[in-house]
Scaffold this motif. Structure first.
Motif, short mmCIF file in Angstrom:
data_model
loop_
_atom_site.label_atom_id
_atom_site.label_comp_id
_atom_site.label_asym_id
_atom_site.label_seq_id
_atom_site.Cartn_x
_atom_site.Cartn_y
_atom_site.Cartn_z
N LEU A 298 0.19 -1.52 -2.60
CA LEU A 298 -1.51 -2.32 -1.56
C LEU A 298 -0.83 -0.49 -1.15
O LEU A 298 -2.35 -0.79 -0.72
CB LEU A 298 -1.54 -3.13 -1.53
CG LEU A 298 -2.01 -4.17 -1.96
CD1 LEU A 298 -2.07 -5.75 -1.16
CD2 LEU A 298 -2.93 -4.00 -2.99
N SER A 299 -0.08 -0.10 -0.53
CA SER A 299 0.18 1.09 -0.08
C SER A 299 -0.36 2.10 -0.67
O SER A 299 -1.76 3.41 0.06
CB SER A 299 0.54 1.23 1.16
OG SER A 299 2.22 1.57 0.54
N ASP A 300 -0.18 1.59 -1.64
CA ASP A 300 -0.92 3.32 -2.67
C ASP A 300 -2.51 3.39 -3.59
O ASP A 300 -2.38 2.35 -4.24
CB ASP A 300 0.18 2.70 -3.64
CG ASP A 300 0.29 3.93 -5.03
OD1 ASP A 300 -0.44 4.71 -4.78
OD2 ASP A 300 1.30 4.46 -5.45
N GLU A 301 -2.62 4.33 -2.93
CA GLU A 301 -4.42 4.52 -2.25
C GLU A 301 -4.70 4.03 -4.41
O GLU A 301 -5.54 3.97 -5.12
CB GLU A 301 -5.27 5.02 -2.00
CG GLU A 301 -4.91 4.43 -0.50
CD GLU A 301 -5.79 5.65 -0.13
OE1 GLU A 301 -6.32 6.82 -0.40
OE2 GLU A 301 -5.10 5.75 1.69
N VAL A 304 -4.19 1.53 -5.92
CA VAL A 304 -4.73 0.12 -5.80
C VAL A 304 -6.77 0.38 -6.56
O VAL A 304 -6.71 -0.63 -6.93
CB VAL A 304 -5.54 -0.23 -4.44
CG1 VAL A 304 -6.33 -0.67 -4.20
CG2 VAL A 304 -4.25 -0.49 -3.52
N ARG A 305 -7.39 1.43 -6.53
CA ARG A 305 -8.03 2.01 -7.23
C ARG A 305 -7.74 1.47 -8.90
O ARG A 305 -9.08 1.40 -9.50
CB ARG A 305 -8.49 3.52 -7.16
CG ARG A 305 -8.71 4.17 -6.43
CD ARG A 305 -9.27 5.62 -5.91
NE ARG A 305 -8.71 6.45 -5.83
CZ ARG A 305 -7.89 7.05 -5.94
NH1 ARG A 305 -7.51 7.14 -4.39
NH2 ARG A 305 -7.00 8.18 -6.24
N LYS A 316 -8.66 -3.53 -0.85
CA LYS A 316 -8.34 -2.54 -0.31
C LYS A 316 -7.21 -2.04 0.29
O LYS A 316 -6.17 -2.77 -0.22
CB LYS A 316 -9.33 -2.14 0.64
CG LYS A 316 -11.03 -2.76 1.49
CD LYS A 316 -11.15 -3.27 2.38
CE LYS A 316 -12.92 -3.26 2.46
NZ LYS A 316 -13.39 -3.52 3.71
N SER A 317 -7.17 -0.64 0.05
CA SER A 317 -5.31 -0.19 0.49
C SER A 317 -5.49 -0.71 1.40
O SER A 317 -6.19 -0.91 2.72
CB SER A 317 -5.24 1.64 0.36
OG SER A 317 -3.76 2.31 0.36
N SER A 353 4.94 -1.36 1.80
CA SER A 353 5.17 -1.19 0.73
C SER A 353 6.68 -1.71 -0.04
O SER A 353 7.14 -2.66 0.28
CB SER A 353 5.77 0.71 1.27
OG SER A 353 7.00 0.29 1.44
#
Length: 495
Positions: A298-301, A304-305, A316-317, A353
């Motif tokens: 989830l830390s990878d934007e 997540v998009r 949300k990231s 991460s």
């Protein structure tokens, strides 16, 4: 005389005035810079530097002398014509693959680190991958043929051994205690230049560059130490050491568009290396626990998009790993974890991460219990998960405990009538689930290939392979068809 006295008086008065003026100006500046009013106007605190900080650079001579004789050159002799240099921008193989397969010339070269006085040497898996013969050359130019003890493609680490006593060796040090900014030395054999030492600092920790997955590792663990010590082709498998000459990591990859050093190198941390090679020495294979989940960082934007777009969600990231699937034979299912849970902590370690998750879990053993904190519907929950291996076992297993197909590192399924007609054959087994580091992978067989014969005997079902090789030790020949219909015969040794 009065004239000269007058000149002297004027000079002394001017000098005194100048000194007092500079002092006043300096004090005025210092006062102005530290006032709240001026800070609000955009000024910042300032240190008036007036001399040498007293910085003393570390002495690398002792560390260099202690380590160069414990770092070796490794030559890989292989007849596998399918092996070739990677085009990946992260230059993965730090050797020099040859276009012509002269059996008297190595197909690749790299470095290794002696870690015991009786000849155990750690290097990278990709340095010795596919080898028929591994040559080790010490710093004194004495040459040995090494035995391959075992490999772990998921960390790109391999353990080999030469028959010798009283060798110089490098001791492991706690890589978790290394800080960003600490001095390190890279010791290896770049471009065939033996015993080369370069210096730099640790520029980052816990780096994931996705290089192991791109080279088909099944469950990669990446938590590299990043350094600006110059590392070039031939350094792979060499030592990253601290100024005391202790082993911080094993140099593995570089970030480069050219294949040569441009500022960044990556090393597997010594704590992970130590766990892998001790497992290989004791069990013949790496013992690794798994939660039994598939997850997303989830830390990878960008991920997540894409996830939100695909699933019509609005995540949300944030730090953590979201569970996307629970496997049937994993500990997560028994513990009560669910799809959609966000893993935030394991045994007190913050999971920021996916690579943090794989390192936290992958350094443990099947049967170990871990405390897992998750967010579910915005509320924090804690579960105790008993880790299992990939087959669902909660106990450690040695190489002798593996089935034949596990040793081969693949799964098999019978051919359909259509496949038999298409390839013009009446028997065979389709290969799937090929594992890096398995016997089949080592001779170039991967998913979609068809096994025709094992030790000259036709095979049509998985039991056929088990029966042929169940009690077999020694050389094994495999006849197979590649996806283009070409037939090959390759071999390996089964312990």
């Amino acid at each position: 005389m009065k004239k000269y006295i007058g000149y002297l008086s004027v000079g002394l008065f001017s000098a005194a005035f100048t000194i007092l003026g500079m002092q006043f100006f300096s004090n005025s500046q210092d006062g102005e810079i530290t006032t709240n009013a001026d800070k609000q106007n955009g000024a910042f605190d300032f240190v008036d530097y007036k001399g040498n900080y007293g910085f003393n650079a570390p002495d690398f001579v002792d560390a260099s002398q202690r380590t160069v004789n414990a770092v070796v050159s490794i030559n890989n002799f292989s007849t596998n014509t399918q092996r070739q240099r990677s085009n990946d921008p992260f230059e993965y193989f730090f050797g020099f693959p040859q276009q012509e397969r002269d059996p008297n010339q190595p197909t690749g070269s790299g470095s290794g680190v002696i870690i015991s006085d009786d000849g155990y040497i750690v290097t990278n898996n990709h340095v010795i991958k596919g080898s028929d013969k591994i040559e080790v050359i010490l710093n004194n130019q004495k040459s040995y043929t090494a035995e391959l003890i075992g490999t772990d493609p998921n960390t790109d680490i391999a353990l080999i051994k030469i028959e010798e006593k009283g060798l110089p060796f490098i001791k492991f040090v706690d890589s978790d205690a290394i800080n960003v900014g600490d001095w390190v030395l890279a010791v290896g054999n770049p471009f065939g230049l033996n015993s080369t030492v370069t210096a730099g600092i640790v520029s980052a920790k816990g780096r994931s560059i996705d290089i192991l997955r791109r080279n088909n590792a099944s469950s990669p663990i990446e938590s590299f130490i990043q350094t600006d010590a110059a590392i070039n082709p031939g350094n792979s498998g060499g030592a990253l050491v601290n100024p005391n000459g202790d082993l911080v990591g094993i140099n593995t990859a570089i970030s480069s568009q050219t294949g040569s050093y441009v500022g960044y190198g990556f090393a597997v941390p010594s704590n992970l290396v130590k766990k892998v090679v001790e497992d290989i020495k004791k069990y013949g294979l790496v013992q690794r626990g798994y939660l039994g989940i598939e997850g997303m960082d989830l830390s990878d934007e960008a991920l997540v998009r894409e996830y939100n777009k695909r699933n019509s969600e609005n995540l949300k990231s944030q730090p953590g790993v979201i569970i996307q699937r629970i496997t049937d034979n994993g500990g997560a299912l028994d513990a009560g974890l669910e799809k959609g849970d966000i893993i935030t902590e394991i045994d007190g370690v913050k999971i920021t991460s996916f690579n943090k998750l794989t390192l936290a879990v992958g350094s443990k053993y099947p049967g170990d219990k871990v405390k897992v904190k998750v967010l579910r519907a915005g509320k924090e929950r804690e579960y105790t998960v008993t880790l299992r291996d990939t087959k669902g076992n909660t106990t450690t297993r040695s190489l002798s405990d593996l089935t034949v197909t596990e040793k081969l590192g693949a799964e098999f399924e019978p051919l359909t009538d259509r496949q038999k007609v298409s390839f013009g054959i009446d028997h065979g087994l389709m290969v799937k689930g090929t594992e890096q580091g398995g016997k089949l992978s080592s001779i170039g067989i991967s998913d979609g290939f068809i096994i025709l014969k094992v030790n000259e005997k036709n095979v049509s079902k998985e039991d056929d392979i088990e029966k042929i090789l169940k009690s077999h030790k020694g050389k094994v020949s495999i006849s197979y068809v590649d996806p283009y219909g070409r037939i090959y015969t390759r071999g390996f040794t089964l312990d």
